[in-house]
Structures are given as C-alpha cells and as structure tokens.
Design a protein around this motif. Structure first.
Motif, PDB file in Angstrom:
ATOM      1  N   LYS A   1       0.830  -1.200   0.000  1.00  8.51           N
ATOM      2  CA  LYS A   1       0.000   0.000   0.000  1.00  8.51           C
ATOM      3  C   LYS A   1       0.871   1.260   0.000  1.00  8.51           C
ATOM      4  O   LYS A   1       1.848   1.346   0.738  1.00  8.51           O
ATOM      5  N   LYS A   2       0.484   2.225  -0.813  1.00  6.03           N
ATOM      6  CA  LYS A   2       1.222   3.481  -0.876  1.00  6.03           C
ATOM      7  C   LYS A   2       1.010   4.265   0.418  1.00  6.03           C
ATOM      8  O   LYS A   2      -0.087   4.325   0.949  1.00  6.03           O
ATOM      9  N   PHE A   3       2.057   4.849   0.887  1.00  7.30           N
ATOM     10  CA  PHE A   3       2.037   5.631   2.117  1.00  7.30           C
ATOM     11  C   PHE A   3       1.627   7.069   1.808  1.00  7.30           C
ATOM     12  O   PHE A   3       1.773   7.552   0.696  1.00  7.30           O
ATOM     13  N   GLY A   4       1.127   7.741   2.835  1.00  4.76           N
ATOM     14  CA  GLY A   4       0.718   9.133   2.696  1.00  4.76           C
ATOM     15  C   GLY A   4       1.881  10.090   2.879  1.00  4.76           C
ATOM     16  O   GLY A   4       2.969   9.701   3.317  1.00  4.76           O
ATOM     17  N   LYS A   5       1.641  11.353   2.594  1.00  2.94           N
ATOM     18  CA  LYS A   5       2.701  12.356   2.676  1.00  2.94           C
ATOM     19  C   LYS A   5       3.155  12.626   4.100  1.00  2.94           C
ATOM     20  O   LYS A   5       4.253  13.122   4.322  1.00  2.94           O
ATOM     21  N   ASP A   6       2.319  12.293   5.092  1.00  2.00           N
ATOM     22  CA  ASP A   6       2.702  12.512   6.485  1.00  2.00           C
ATOM     23  C   ASP A   6       3.035  11.214   7.219  1.00  2.00           C
ATOM     24  O   ASP A   6       3.376  11.243   8.395  1.00  2.00           O
ATOM     25  N   ASP A   7       2.940  10.076   6.537  1.00  2.00           N
ATOM     26  CA  ASP A   7       3.284   8.793   7.159  1.00  2.00           C
ATOM     27  C   ASP A   7       4.792   8.688   7.338  1.00  2.00           C
ATOM     28  O   ASP A   7       5.566   9.265   6.570  1.00  2.00           O
ATOM     29  N   GLU A   8       5.186   7.913   8.352  1.00  7.40           N
ATOM     30  CA  GLU A   8       6.622   7.725   8.581  1.00  7.40           C
ATOM     31  C   GLU A   8       7.157   6.674   7.618  1.00  7.40           C
ATOM     32  O   GLU A   8       6.682   5.539   7.579  1.00  7.40           O
ATOM     33  N   VAL A   9       8.141   7.081   6.836  1.00  8.13           N
ATOM     34  CA  VAL A   9       8.768   6.215   5.835  1.00  8.13           C
ATOM     35  C   VAL A   9      10.278   6.325   6.034  1.00  8.13           C
ATOM     36  O   VAL A   9      10.813   7.422   6.136  1.00  8.13           O
ATOM     37  N   ILE A  10      10.948   5.185   6.074  1.00  6.41           N
ATOM     38  CA  ILE A  10      12.402   5.160   6.250  1.00  6.41           C
ATOM     39  C   ILE A  10      13.022   4.531   5.008  1.00  6.41           C
ATOM     40  O   ILE A  10      12.661   3.417   4.623  1.00  6.41           O
ATOM     41  N   PHE A  11      13.947   5.251   4.399  1.00  4.43           N
ATOM     42  CA  PHE A  11      14.671   4.748   3.234  1.00  4.43           C
ATOM     43  C   PHE A  11      16.014   4.180   3.675  1.00  4.43           C
ATOM     44  O   PHE A  11      16.667   4.726   4.566  1.00  4.43           O
ATOM     45  N   TYR A  12      16.441   3.098   3.017  1.00  3.40           N
ATOM     46  CA  TYR A  12      17.802   2.594   3.213  1.00  3.40           C
ATOM     47  C   TYR A  12      18.306   2.004   1.906  1.00  3.40           C
ATOM     48  O   TYR A  12      17.533   1.701   1.000  1.00  3.40           O
ATOM     49  N   CYS A  13      19.624   1.896   1.805  1.00  3.60           N
ATOM     50  CA  CYS A  13      20.252   1.314   0.617  1.00  3.60           C
ATOM     51  C   CYS A  13      21.419   0.457   1.092  1.00  3.60           C
ATOM     52  O   CYS A  13      21.315  -0.227   2.094  1.00  3.60           O
ATOM     53  N   ARG A  14      22.536   0.512   0.420  1.00  2.00           N
ATOM     54  CA  ARG A  14      23.711  -0.268   0.839  1.00  2.00           C
ATOM     55  C   ARG A  14      24.503   0.485   1.910  1.00  2.00           C
ATOM     56  O   ARG A  14      24.820  -0.044   2.957  1.00  2.00           O
ATOM     57  N   SER A  15      24.821   1.754   1.609  1.00  2.00           N
ATOM     58  CA  SER A  15      25.685   2.499   2.526  1.00  2.00           C
ATOM     59  C   SER A  15      25.116   3.838   2.970  1.00  2.00           C
ATOM     60  O   SER A  15      25.729   4.518   3.778  1.00  2.00           O
ATOM     61  N   GLY A  16      23.973   4.231   2.450  1.00  2.00           N
ATOM     62  CA  GLY A  16      23.346   5.480   2.883  1.00  2.00           C
ATOM     63  C   GLY A  16      23.304   6.585   1.853  1.00  2.00           C
ATOM     64  O   GLY A  16      22.573   7.559   2.011  1.00  2.00           O
ATOM     65  N   ARG A  17      24.057   6.459   0.794  1.00  2.00           N
ATOM     66  CA  ARG A  17      24.098   7.529  -0.215  1.00  2.00           C
ATOM     67  C   ARG A  17      22.806   7.584  -1.037  1.00  2.00           C
ATOM     68  O   ARG A  17      22.183   8.627  -1.163  1.00  2.00           O
ATOM     69  N   ARG A  18      22.407   6.457  -1.589  1.00  2.00           N
ATOM     70  CA  ARG A  18      21.181   6.435  -2.408  1.00  2.00           C
ATOM     71  C   ARG A  18      19.937   6.679  -1.563  1.00  2.00           C
ATOM     72  O   ARG A  18      18.990   7.334  -2.012  1.00  2.00           O
ATOM     73  N   SER A  19      19.930   6.170  -0.340  1.00  2.00           N
ATOM     74  CA  SER A  19      18.768   6.425   0.525  1.00  2.00           C
ATOM     75  C   SER A  19      18.674   7.912   0.859  1.00  2.00           C
ATOM     76  O   SER A  19      17.579   8.460   0.985  1.00  2.00           O
ATOM     77  N   GLY A  20      19.815   8.578   0.966  1.00  2.00           N
ATOM     78  CA  GLY A  20      19.816  10.029   1.170  1.00  2.00           C
ATOM     79  C   GLY A  20      19.229  10.755  -0.030  1.00  2.00           C
ATOM     80  O   GLY A  20      18.501  11.746   0.113  1.00  2.00           O
TER      81      GLY A  20
END
Length: 154
Positions: free
Chosen positions: A103-122
């Motif tokens: 399910k797609k999250f809303g604009k105010d929902d808490e979403v955490i991005f991660y990748c391999r080392s943090g660059r792409r998630s940033g």
C-alpha cells in the motif's frame, strides 16, 4: 553625529521582532511542533526496535537494485529501486500497490529509506522531501550497518 550603537540597536530590535512569534501561544505551538518531528536520520537501534515490534505504521523502503536485494534485506522492508522512486511517489495509490506490491504511504506517514551504505537512501529522502513527503527519514548506516550490527547481536 550619533554613535554606531544608537543607530544599530534599534535596527536590530526591529529586525528581531519580525521573526519573533506574535504571542505565547504561537511560541508554544512552535516548540510543540519542533518536538513532534523526529530526526531525519534513523539509528540502528530504531530499526531494530521497529523490526521487533513489527510496527506496521512505519514503512521501510529498500532503494537498492534487485541484485543487491537478493543478497539480503532488513526484515519488514519493501523494495522500490532508487531509479523508480520519483515515478513511484507520483503514482496513484492503486497503481502504486499493483506495481510494488504494498500500500502506498501518505505524505505525512513515517517512511524510512535505506540502501547499501546510505548515499542512495539520502537521495531518495531528498527527493521525497522535495515532493512534499514530510514523514520521510533516512537510515544513513543502511544495509552495511544493519548487517554488521545484527550479526553481533546474535
């Protein structure tokens, strides 16, 4: 000729009043709002707690490529490659769910991005912020941090 202080102090006072809250209620609201938001950067401990509690309110998104995801993932995470993030965030809810399987999250929902080392998630974090997503956060340690610390906990 007037002294520098007699000219500068009133000007500084006027400038500072422009940015001051108009009332104590506005000041309290500003303090409450500042406390209500979480830091943009997520720690390993927060990720670990999130996984153990199986908190379904927080969406964990892996932005790595499919080959990297095959090497392992953080439990409870969903995969949306960085190359697809901008498009994904712009999709209608039903189309998003059909394409990515959650399910797609809303604009105010808490979403955490991660990748391999943090660059792409940033980069995903910055893009989501630009698109108006206020609840996004970044696990800057990402997969490398999680993998090494999860092993030492066992």
């Amino acid at each position: 000729m007037p002294s520098f202080t007699s000219l500068a102090i009133p000007a500084l006072y006027q400038t500072s009043r422009q940015f001051a809250p108009r009332s104590m209620a506005a000041l309290r609201q500003a303090q409450y709002s500042a406390k209500a938001t979480k830091p943009d950067v997520v720690t390993f401990e927060e990720i670990d707690t999130l996984i153990n509690k199986k908190d379904k309110k927080v969406v964990l998104i892996d932005v790595r490529e499919s080959g990297e995801v095959a090497q392992g993932v953080i439990p409870t995470s969903h995969h949306v490659p960085l190359a697809n993030i901008q498009e994904a965030l712009s999709l209608p809810e039903k189309e998003f769910e059909a394409r990515f399987g959650f399910k797609k999250f809303g604009k105010d929902d808490e979403v955490i991005f991660y990748c391999r080392s943090g660059r792409r998630s940033g980069m995903a974090f910055d893009l989501a912020k630009q698109l108006g997503y206020n609840g996004v956060r970044n696990y800057s340690g990402s997969w490398l941090d999680y993998e090494s610390r999860a092993k030492t906990q066992k």
